[in-house]
Scaffold this active site. Structure first.
Site, PDB file in Angstrom:
ATOM      1  N   HIS A 314       0.855  -1.197   0.000  1.00 22.81           N
ATOM      2  CA  HIS A 314       0.000   0.000   0.000  1.00 22.81           C
ATOM      3  C   HIS A 314       0.881   1.234   0.000  1.00 22.81           C
ATOM      4  O   HIS A 314       1.923   1.254   0.659  1.00 22.81           O
ATOM      5  CB  HIS A 314      -0.918   0.007   1.234  1.00 22.81           C
ATOM      6  CG  HIS A 314      -2.037   0.987   1.132  1.00 22.81           C
ATOM      7  ND1 HIS A 314      -1.882   2.312   1.466  1.00 22.81           N
ATOM      8  CD2 HIS A 314      -3.315   0.850   0.688  1.00 22.81           C
ATOM      9  CE1 HIS A 314      -3.025   2.949   1.254  1.00 22.81           C
ATOM     10  NE2 HIS A 314      -3.906   2.085   0.769  1.00 22.81           N
ATOM     11  N   ASP A 371      -7.957  -4.553  -0.246  1.00 24.72           N
ATOM     12  CA  ASP A 371      -8.508  -5.082  -1.491  1.00 24.72           C
ATOM     13  C   ASP A 371      -8.370  -6.593  -1.600  1.00 24.72           C
ATOM     14  O   ASP A 371      -9.164  -7.245  -2.275  1.00 24.72           O
ATOM     15  CB  ASP A 371      -7.824  -4.433  -2.694  1.00 24.72           C
ATOM     16  CG  ASP A 371      -8.261  -3.000  -2.842  1.00 24.72           C
ATOM     17  OD1 ASP A 371      -9.450  -2.739  -2.658  1.00 24.72           O
ATOM     18  OD2 ASP A 371      -7.408  -2.142  -3.115  1.00 24.72           O
TER      19      ASP A 371
HETATM   20  N1  ACO Z   1       4.146  -7.434  -5.428  1.00 20.45           N
HETATM   21  C1  ACO Z   1       5.493  -7.528  -5.530  1.00 20.45           C
HETATM   22  N2  ACO Z   1       6.362  -6.556  -5.196  1.00 20.45           N
HETATM   23  C2  ACO Z   1       5.831  -5.409  -4.738  1.00 20.45           C
HETATM   24  C3  ACO Z   1       4.457  -5.234  -4.588  1.00 20.45           C
HETATM   25  C4  ACO Z   1       3.589  -6.294  -4.946  1.00 20.45           C
HETATM   26  N3  ACO Z   1       2.259  -6.176  -4.831  1.00 20.45           N
HETATM   27  N4  ACO Z   1       4.210  -4.005  -4.110  1.00 20.45           N
HETATM   28  C5  ACO Z   1       5.409  -3.430  -3.960  1.00 20.45           C
HETATM   29  N5  ACO Z   1       6.404  -4.270  -4.327  1.00 20.45           N
HETATM   30  C6  ACO Z   1       7.843  -4.038  -4.231  1.00 20.45           C
HETATM   31  C7  ACO Z   1       8.349  -3.100  -5.310  1.00 20.45           C
HETATM   32  O1  ACO Z   1       8.769  -3.804  -6.445  1.00 20.45           O
HETATM   33  C8  ACO Z   1       9.491  -2.415  -4.591  1.00 20.45           C
HETATM   34  O2  ACO Z   1      10.588  -3.311  -4.567  1.00 20.45           O
HETATM   35  P1  ACO Z   1      12.110  -2.754  -4.615  1.00 20.45           P
HETATM   36  O3  ACO Z   1      12.267  -1.935  -3.377  1.00 20.45           O
HETATM   37  O4  ACO Z   1      12.942  -3.987  -4.636  1.00 20.45           O
HETATM   38  O5  ACO Z   1      12.191  -1.944  -5.860  1.00 20.45           O
HETATM   39  C9  ACO Z   1       9.000  -2.275  -3.151  1.00 20.45           C
HETATM   40  O6  ACO Z   1       8.065  -3.361  -2.980  1.00 20.45           O
HETATM   41  C10 ACO Z   1       8.295  -0.957  -2.858  1.00 20.45           C
HETATM   42  O7  ACO Z   1       7.262  -0.775  -3.817  1.00 20.45           O
HETATM   43  P2  ACO Z   1       6.751   0.636  -4.341  1.00 20.45           P
HETATM   44  O8  ACO Z   1       6.198   0.440  -5.717  1.00 20.45           O
HETATM   45  O9  ACO Z   1       7.813   1.647  -4.153  1.00 20.45           O
HETATM   46  O10 ACO Z   1       5.601   0.926  -3.356  1.00 20.45           O
HETATM   47  P3  ACO Z   1       4.475   1.980  -3.613  1.00 20.45           P
HETATM   48  O11 ACO Z   1       4.153   2.550  -2.302  1.00 20.45           O
HETATM   49  O12 ACO Z   1       4.842   2.909  -4.689  1.00 20.45           O
HETATM   50  O13 ACO Z   1       3.288   1.088  -4.178  1.00 20.45           O
HETATM   51  C11 ACO Z   1       1.289  -0.102  -4.369  1.00 20.45           C
HETATM   52  C12 ACO Z   1       2.181   0.756  -3.451  1.00 20.45           C
HETATM   53  C13 ACO Z   1       0.993   0.647  -5.680  1.00 20.45           C
HETATM   54  C14 ACO Z   1      -0.049  -0.360  -3.651  1.00 20.45           C
HETATM   55  C15 ACO Z   1       1.994  -1.431  -4.654  1.00 20.45           C
HETATM   56  O14 ACO Z   1       2.291  -2.103  -3.454  1.00 20.45           O
HETATM   57  C16 ACO Z   1       1.216  -2.323  -5.597  1.00 20.45           C
HETATM   58  O15 ACO Z   1       1.323  -2.175  -6.823  1.00 20.45           O
HETATM   59  N6  ACO Z   1       0.371  -3.292  -5.049  1.00 20.45           N
HETATM   60  C17 ACO Z   1      -0.452  -4.119  -5.865  1.00 20.45           C
HETATM   61  C18 ACO Z   1      -1.724  -3.372  -6.294  1.00 20.45           C
HETATM   62  C19 ACO Z   1      -2.727  -3.219  -5.172  1.00 20.45           C
HETATM   63  O16 ACO Z   1      -3.008  -4.147  -4.429  1.00 20.45           O
HETATM   64  N7  ACO Z   1      -3.275  -2.005  -5.053  1.00 20.45           N
HETATM   65  C20 ACO Z   1      -4.276  -1.686  -4.062  1.00 20.45           C
HETATM   66  C21 ACO Z   1      -3.736  -0.820  -2.956  1.00 20.45           C
HETATM   67  S1  ACO Z   1      -4.970  -0.625  -1.683  1.00 20.45           S
HETATM   68  C22 ACO Z   1      -6.053   0.546  -2.204  1.00 20.45           C
HETATM   69  O17 ACO Z   1      -5.777   1.276  -3.129  1.00 20.45           O
HETATM   70  C23 ACO Z   1      -7.450   0.699  -1.495  1.00 20.45           C
END
Ligand code: ACO
Length: 436
Positions: A314, A371
């Protein structure tokens, strides 16, 4: 009484810009959030700030919802979400968000009766549904029909008349479940079911979704309770995309129905309200691929792959999502009770276990988010995937309305009008058509 106070004025900061030394006020909110007030910056210096996606921009002060992503805290009007989820029904949460305090018994009873009075939609509005194609997305129907409320209820459109605003607020809260359920009935060809006012808000919605005129329908209390929880945990999340849209549209003095219709369109996007739909689609894909959960966990960890585990991680909550914690228990209880013969639930449980003990996910603090569990619960309740975001909209409605009210009541209210840094062609000479 809920207390909301003016921000504290702190020591100003100094900004040296183009040979000028400027002083900018600094404010602190009631939970310690500190902000530099740049509202006079352009007037004093001629420059503006640039912040694509508003990641660093406070668009307003607000006294509705507080969240702390590091600590996993979410509070509506000061009350922890865990307490509200334990003790309240959705109507009390609507009252709390919109009016600022939990209702006493008499206020709650008046509010409930008023909502009940408005659950029907105008009979002629029903004929709108005949004009939509059978496979129309229910979110498209929802935003269109909510926009059309401005045509049928012209007596409550004036944003500056508190009585009219009150009536349109109650109309929206009462009619949105009816409009939403009709969009589902339209898609499966069943007759629309009228609201039944002896039922509570969640029971009534389930009745309008799943009952048919041919057989009696008994609402399962566990289903109604799961829906109550889901609506409560989605009811507000401060200045997110759809809420900011509602404020933006409302700031032009557009009426409440028009503003909420715009918020529904913003919520429809897969980057916002559509994530639980994406999560269930991913689980379906894993099932169709033989249920090999580890393959998908490995793919999510692979830096050469763009695949991410939907429903994990998140932007704001970095330790855990408090909403996910609340609904996980309900999710487990429902699955245990229903014993549904659906391989998707087994895959969901395995995926959760695998990710929670995997070092990659643990190190990056990637926990199942709201979610993940809401998608699984909706599936268990028999709600079709296309309706997931519609349910989110019903939950978020009181938050949108509360923010619309707050924006209008703010003494500093003005139309939202951001600026830009222009990067296009500078002035050039006009060339007549025959010389181009
Ligand atoms: N699966 C695998 N790896 C992930 C995931 C995931 N779901 N989410 C984050 N990571 C990893 C990234 O690759 C990154 O790795 P690194 O440090 O080695 O480069 C690290 O975790 C940090 O990720 P960011 O993208 O910087 O985190 P950010 O805060 O930008 O993203 C987000 C948050 C968009 C929710 C992300 O976790 C994601 O895409 N999740 C899946 C989609 C999802 O479930 N969205 C719903 C969110 S809840 C809501 O909106 C009500």
């Amino acid at each position: 009484m809920a207390v909301s106070r003016e921000p504290i004025q702190k020591e100003p900061v100094r900004l040296a810009i183009e040979g000028q030394d400027l002083e900018l006020p600094v404010l602190e909110g009631s939970e310690g959030e500190v902000a530099i007030d740049i509202s006079e910056l352009r007037k004093k210096s001629g420059v503006i700030t640039l912040d694509e996606g508003f990641v660093n921009t406070g668009s307003t002060t607000s006294a509705i919802t507080f969240l702390d992503g590091e600590k996993g805290v979410l509070r509506y009007r000061g009350y922890p979400i865990e307490e509200l989820a334990k003790h309240c029904d959705f109507i009390e949460i609507c009252y709390l968000l919109i009016y600022g305090d939990l209702p006493n018994a008499e206020q709650a009873s008046c509010f409930r009766s008023s909502i009940r009075e408005h659950t029907l939609i105008h009979e002629e509005m029903r004929s709108f549904y005949n004009g939509f194609p059978r496979d129309a997305h229910p979110m498209a129907i929802l935003s269109s029909v909510v926009g059309a409320l401005s045509t049928f209820y012209q007596d409550s459109l004036d944003p500056s008349d508190p009585r009219q605003v009150e009536v349109s607020t109650h109309r929206l809260l009462a009619k949105l479940p009816t409009i939403a359920a009709y969009s589902y009935k339209k898609s499966n060809g069943q007759p629309f079911m009228y609201p039944l006012n002896k039922l509570d808000y969640c029971e009534n919605f389930l009745q309008m979704m799943f009952a048919t005129p041919t057989e009696p329908y008994e609402v399962d209390p566990d289903f109604a309770d799961a829906l109550r929880l889901l609506l409560i945990v989605h009811a507000d999340h401060e200045q997110n995309c759809s809420t900011s849209t509602v404020r933006m549209v409302g700031s032009s003095n557009a009426n409440l129905f028009a503003s909420i219709s715009a918020g529904i369109s913003a919520l429809w996007g897969p980057l916002h309200g559509g994530a639980n739909e994406a999560c269930v689609s991913m689980l379906e894909e894993i099932v169709a691929d033989g249920g090999n959960v580890q393959k998908y966990v490995d793919m999510a960890k692979d830096k050469n792959s763009t695949f991410r585990l939907m429903g994990f991680g998140h932007r704001v909550y970095k330790n855990f999502d408090p909403r996910a914690k609340i609904i996980k228990a309900t999710c487990d209880r429902l699955l245990a009770k229903l014993q549904l013969d659906d391989p998707l639930f087994e895959v969901a449980q395995k995926l959760e276990e695998a990710a929670l003990k995997d070092e990659y996910f643990v190190k990056r603090k990637l926990y199942p988010n709201v979610d993940f569990y809401s998608g699984v619960i909706y599936r268990a309740l028999g709600i079709p995937v296309q309706m997931f975001t519609v349910l989110f909209a019903i939950g978020r409605l009181p938050g949108w309305i509360a923010h619309w009210h707050e924006m209008h009541q703010s003494p500093g209210k003005r139309i939202y009008r951001p600026r830009q840094v222009y990067t296009g062609q500078t002035e050039r000479e006009f060339v007549p058509l025959d010389q181009r």
